[in-house]
Design a protein around this motif. Structure first.
Motif, PDB file in Angstrom:
ATOM      1  N   ALA A   1       0.837  -1.201   0.000  1.00  0.00           N
ATOM      2  CA  ALA A   1       0.000   0.000   0.000  1.00  0.00           C
ATOM      3  C   ALA A   1       0.869   1.246   0.000  1.00  0.00           C
ATOM      4  N   SER A   2       0.400   2.277  -0.708  1.00  0.00           N
ATOM      5  CA  SER A   2       1.120   3.546  -0.746  1.00  0.00           C
ATOM      6  C   SER A   2       0.134   4.654  -1.087  1.00  0.00           C
ATOM      7  N   ASP A   3       0.631   5.884  -1.069  1.00  0.00           N
ATOM      8  CA  ASP A   3      -0.168   7.048  -1.486  1.00  0.00           C
ATOM      9  C   ASP A   3      -1.530   7.085  -0.801  1.00  0.00           C
ATOM     10  N   THR A   4      -1.545   6.840   0.484  1.00  0.00           N
ATOM     11  CA  THR A   4      -2.823   6.852   1.203  1.00  0.00           C
ATOM     12  C   THR A   4      -3.315   8.281   1.424  1.00  0.00           C
ATOM     13  N   THR A   5      -4.612   8.453   1.313  1.00  0.00           N
ATOM     14  CA  THR A   5      -5.265   9.718   1.651  1.00  0.00           C
ATOM     15  C   THR A   5      -6.374   9.405   2.641  1.00  0.00           C
TER      16      THR A   5
ATOM     17  N   TRP B   1       1.284  -4.730  -6.775  1.00  0.00           N
ATOM     18  CA  TRP B   1       1.578  -6.139  -6.491  1.00  0.00           C
ATOM     19  C   TRP B   1       2.433  -6.744  -7.594  1.00  0.00           C
ATOM     20  N   PRO B   2       3.246  -7.757  -7.271  1.00  0.00           N
ATOM     21  CA  PRO B   2       3.998  -8.490  -8.293  1.00  0.00           C
ATOM     22  C   PRO B   2       3.048  -9.239  -9.218  1.00  0.00           C
TER      23      PRO B   2
ATOM     24  N   THR C   1      -5.898  -3.653 -15.480  1.00  0.00           N
ATOM     25  CA  THR C   1      -5.158  -4.456 -16.455  1.00  0.00           C
ATOM     26  C   THR C   1      -3.660  -4.386 -16.199  1.00  0.00           C
ATOM     27  N   THR C   2      -3.264  -3.610 -15.190  1.00  0.00           N
ATOM     28  CA  THR C   2      -1.855  -3.506 -14.800  1.00  0.00           C
ATOM     29  C   THR C   2      -1.695  -4.030 -13.377  1.00  0.00           C
ATOM     30  N   THR C   3      -0.476  -3.931 -12.838  1.00  0.00           N
ATOM     31  CA  THR C   3      -0.206  -4.450 -11.490  1.00  0.00           C
ATOM     32  C   THR C   3      -0.349  -3.358 -10.436  1.00  0.00           C
ATOM     33  N   GLY C   4      -1.353  -2.541 -10.587  1.00  0.00           N
ATOM     34  CA  GLY C   4      -1.620  -1.511  -9.599  1.00  0.00           C
ATOM     35  C   GLY C   4      -3.009  -0.943  -9.771  1.00  0.00           C
ATOM     36  N   ALA C   5      -3.589  -0.454  -8.680  1.00  0.00           N
ATOM     37  CA  ALA C   5      -4.911   0.169  -8.722  1.00  0.00           C
ATOM     38  C   ALA C   5      -5.079   1.040  -7.495  1.00  0.00           C
ATOM     39  N   THR C   6      -5.860   2.096  -7.629  1.00  0.00           N
ATOM     40  CA  THR C   6      -6.191   2.955  -6.501  1.00  0.00           C
ATOM     41  C   THR C   6      -7.614   2.650  -6.057  1.00  0.00           C
TER      42      THR C   6
ATOM     43  N   THR D   1      -2.895 -11.211   1.860  1.00  0.00           N
ATOM     44  CA  THR D   1      -3.584  -9.951   2.136  1.00  0.00           C
ATOM     45  C   THR D   1      -2.618  -8.877   2.617  1.00  0.00           C
ATOM     46  N   VAL D   2      -3.044  -7.636   2.475  1.00  0.00           N
ATOM     47  CA  VAL D   2      -2.312  -6.504   3.029  1.00  0.00           C
ATOM     48  C   VAL D   2      -3.311  -5.664   3.811  1.00  0.00           C
ATOM     49  N   THR D   3      -2.870  -5.146   4.947  1.00  0.00           N
ATOM     50  CA  THR D   3      -3.714  -4.287   5.775  1.00  0.00           C
ATOM     51  C   THR D   3      -3.139  -2.877   5.764  1.00  0.00           C
ATOM     52  N   ALA D   4      -4.005  -1.896   5.521  1.00  0.00           N
ATOM     53  CA  ALA D   4      -3.549  -0.506   5.466  1.00  0.00           C
ATOM     54  C   ALA D   4      -4.660   0.400   5.984  1.00  0.00           C
ATOM     55  N   ALA D   5      -4.263   1.564   6.471  1.00  0.00           N
ATOM     56  CA  ALA D   5      -5.228   2.511   7.037  1.00  0.00           C
ATOM     57  C   ALA D   5      -5.215   3.811   6.258  1.00  0.00           C
TER      58      ALA D   5
END
Length: 544
Positions: free
Chosen positions: A352-356, A364-365, A393-398, A427-431
């Motif tokens: 997880a990154s760029d959290t707002t 993800w790989p 369709t890529t290895t990332g999503a917001t 799984t990944v956990t993010a706030a």
């Protein structure tokens, strides 16, 4: 309009009797030149049962959108697409080269291509509509783009070829059209649309289907019903489909929506019945609707990242495309082993990154697959429940539409071109962040309730002395309302939670000023009240 039970029972007995007495059987199973009908089922060129699960795309009005649209439609899990073409009678003609290009793109995306001539829509009632004979002329005129593509293309002779006037001519005209196409060398599976703007409330197609099927020398015709306001109960949906299944006649639901100007179709019953009966369906439509039916867009502005409530239902819901679609075997290993059944590997653990305060970026790989990964589904995990919150369709999503200062758990699945889905990633956990303070704010929310849907006009006021540059507004519906379309803003929805973000022209809320936006949503009678609270950039506003 409705018939009595006695009349309906007599009609179905007549259909069954006609079919048993006079309708020759289709060819035996096995490898053929293309799609074909056998015992009321649509089979592909390898003799494998094929159930259409796809959407409609308005190519003739948005030709510059088709390349990306077909890629995105495949990424949503569809195995087919019904493509709107024009004969030149109402709209600009799609010529042979254009038809060939559409077919090539469908094949490249491993989508079965249903080509339909739209100019016949509402003939007899719509003044500019063309008769079926003109559609036949068109198909014979673009024949060179069709011949040799019988394994990948179905020909839908004419869209909704009669309105509610003169529809008694449907049977004879449809038989004539089929005969001319066969004599002209069109050997594809043919789809014939119902009259009454496709909805067959008069049962003209239902009661004459056996005779029309028997009139096709190839016995290779599929009947196409469009389900909108006429089909607003599960009983009506089940009764209509049941007549065809009982008579051993092939049927597809070529168009349907989750609401319509003529009533509220029961999309849950339509999808559940289609799945239970093993018949195809194609939702209307990918994007670009106008004239007051913008709510039928599956994605907003041809943007696959902006799935509407209708799109979420069709793609991700119960009996939806992702859960039920299977790719045609002709796209995998020549069909010799019945198609690709090997799922991709699971994606790597997301980060997880760029959290707002309202969104989290996940990466993800990549997963691997022997025929290629076509897309990923991001799910929010809560106990044993999973909810698809983004596709990519890529290895990332917001992931958007989240609540401030809240912890979430996410995982990712991969999909391949055959519709196989991987096992779940770790799984990944993010706030999300607590959110920034913009100063005092207030929101007014004004309803115009129409029964089957409602409009809301929302004004966001900045009551502070400092301008707000870029904003998000979060609120929750009081019941099961779903947003259909939005203007002057963008919106996503997860359950009852709605997340609204500015457009470029509504980005700034001046000090002591305001911005406004609006939306149309499905109606839940008696519960379409004002949401309890509104949160602007993490700050709760006064409701005015």
């Amino acid at each position: 309009m409705r018939r009595t039970l006695a009349a309906a029972t007599g009609a179905v007995l007549a259909v069954c009797a006609a079919f048993l007495a006079g309708a020759p059987q289709a060819q035996a199973a096995g490898t053929t030149a293309g799609f074909h009908v056998q015992d009321g089922r649509l089979l592909d060129a390898n003799g494998k049962d094929f159930v259409l699960r796809g959407v409609n795309h308005a190519h003739t009005w948005y030709p510059d959108r088709t390349t990306q649209a077909l890629k995105d439609i495949k990424a949503q899990g569809a195995n087919s697409v019904r493509v709107v073409l024009a004969t030149g009678d109402q709209w600009t003609r799609n010529d042979t080269a254009d038809v060939a290009d559409v077919v090539s793109q469908c094949k490249a995306n491993r989508l079965v291509c249903i080509l339909e001539a739209h100019d016949t829509t509402g003939y007899g009632e719509a003044g500019a509509a063309a008769p079926l004979s003109k559609a036949v002329d068109y198909w014979l005129g673009v024949k060179s783009a069709l011949v040799g593509q019988e394994k990948y293309v179905l020909v839908n002779i004419g869209n909704e070829p009669y309105g509610n006037t003169g529809y008694s001519a449907w049977t004879a005209d449809t038989k004539t059209a089929i005969g001319r196409l066969r004599a002209g060398g069109i050997d594809h599976t043919l789809l014939v649309d119902a009259p009454n703007w496709g909805q067959d409330w008069s049962f003209t197609m239902r009661d004459n289907a056996a005779g029309v099927f028997a009139a096709d020398p190839d016995r290779n015709t599929v009947f196409d019903i469009h389900m909108y306001g006429v089909y607003d109960t599960a009983a009506e949906v089940g009764d209509y489909v049941g007549h065809f299944v009982s008579a051993g006649l092939p049927l597809v639901i070529g168009e349907f929506g989750n609401m319509h100007s003529d009533g509220d179709p029961d999309e849950d019953a339509i999808m559940a019945t289609a799945q239970a009966r093993g018949i195809g369906y194609l939702g209307w439509s990918w994007s670009g609707n106008g004239g007051g039916v913008e709510y039928l867009d599956l994605v907003q502005g041809f943007d696959a990242a902006r799935t509407t409530a209708w799109g979420q239902r069709l793609f991700n819901g119960a009996d939806g495309i992702k859960a039920t679609a299977k790719e045609a075997s002709v796209f995998s290993d020549g069909g010799n082993n019945g198609g690709d059944t090997t799922a991709p590997t699971a994606p790597g653990t997301p980060t997880a990154s760029d959290t707002t305060a309202s969104s989290i970026r996940l990466s993800w790989p990549a997963a691997t697959d022997d025929t290629g990964v076509t897309g990923y589904d991001v799910v929010r995990v809560s106990g044993s429940t999973e909810t698809v919150v983004a596709t990519s369709t890529t290895t990332g999503a917001t992931v958007t539409g989240l609540s401030a200062n809240t912890t979430y758990t996410f995982a990712v699945y991969a999909r391949d071109a055959a519709g196989n889905r991987s096992s779940r990633s770790a799984t990944v956990t993010a706030a999300t962040r607590p959110g920034s303070t913009t100063g005092p704010c207030s929101v007014s929310y004004r309803l115009s309730d129409w029964g089957s849907s409602f409009n809301a006009d929302v004004t966001v006021r900045n009551t502070s002395a400092q301008a707000v540059d870029g904003w998000t507004l979060d609120f929750s519906f009081p019941a099961a309302q779903r947003i259909n379309s939005v203007w002057n803003a963008r919106a996503t929805q997860s359950g009852s939670l709605v997340h609204v973000t500015n457009e470029s022209w509504t980005k700034t809320i001046p000090a002591a000023g305001s911005v406004s936006f609006g939306f149309n949503a499905s109606s839940t009678p008696g519960t379409n009240g004002v949401p309890a609270s509104f949160v602007l950039n993490g700050t709760t506003c006064t409701v005015s």
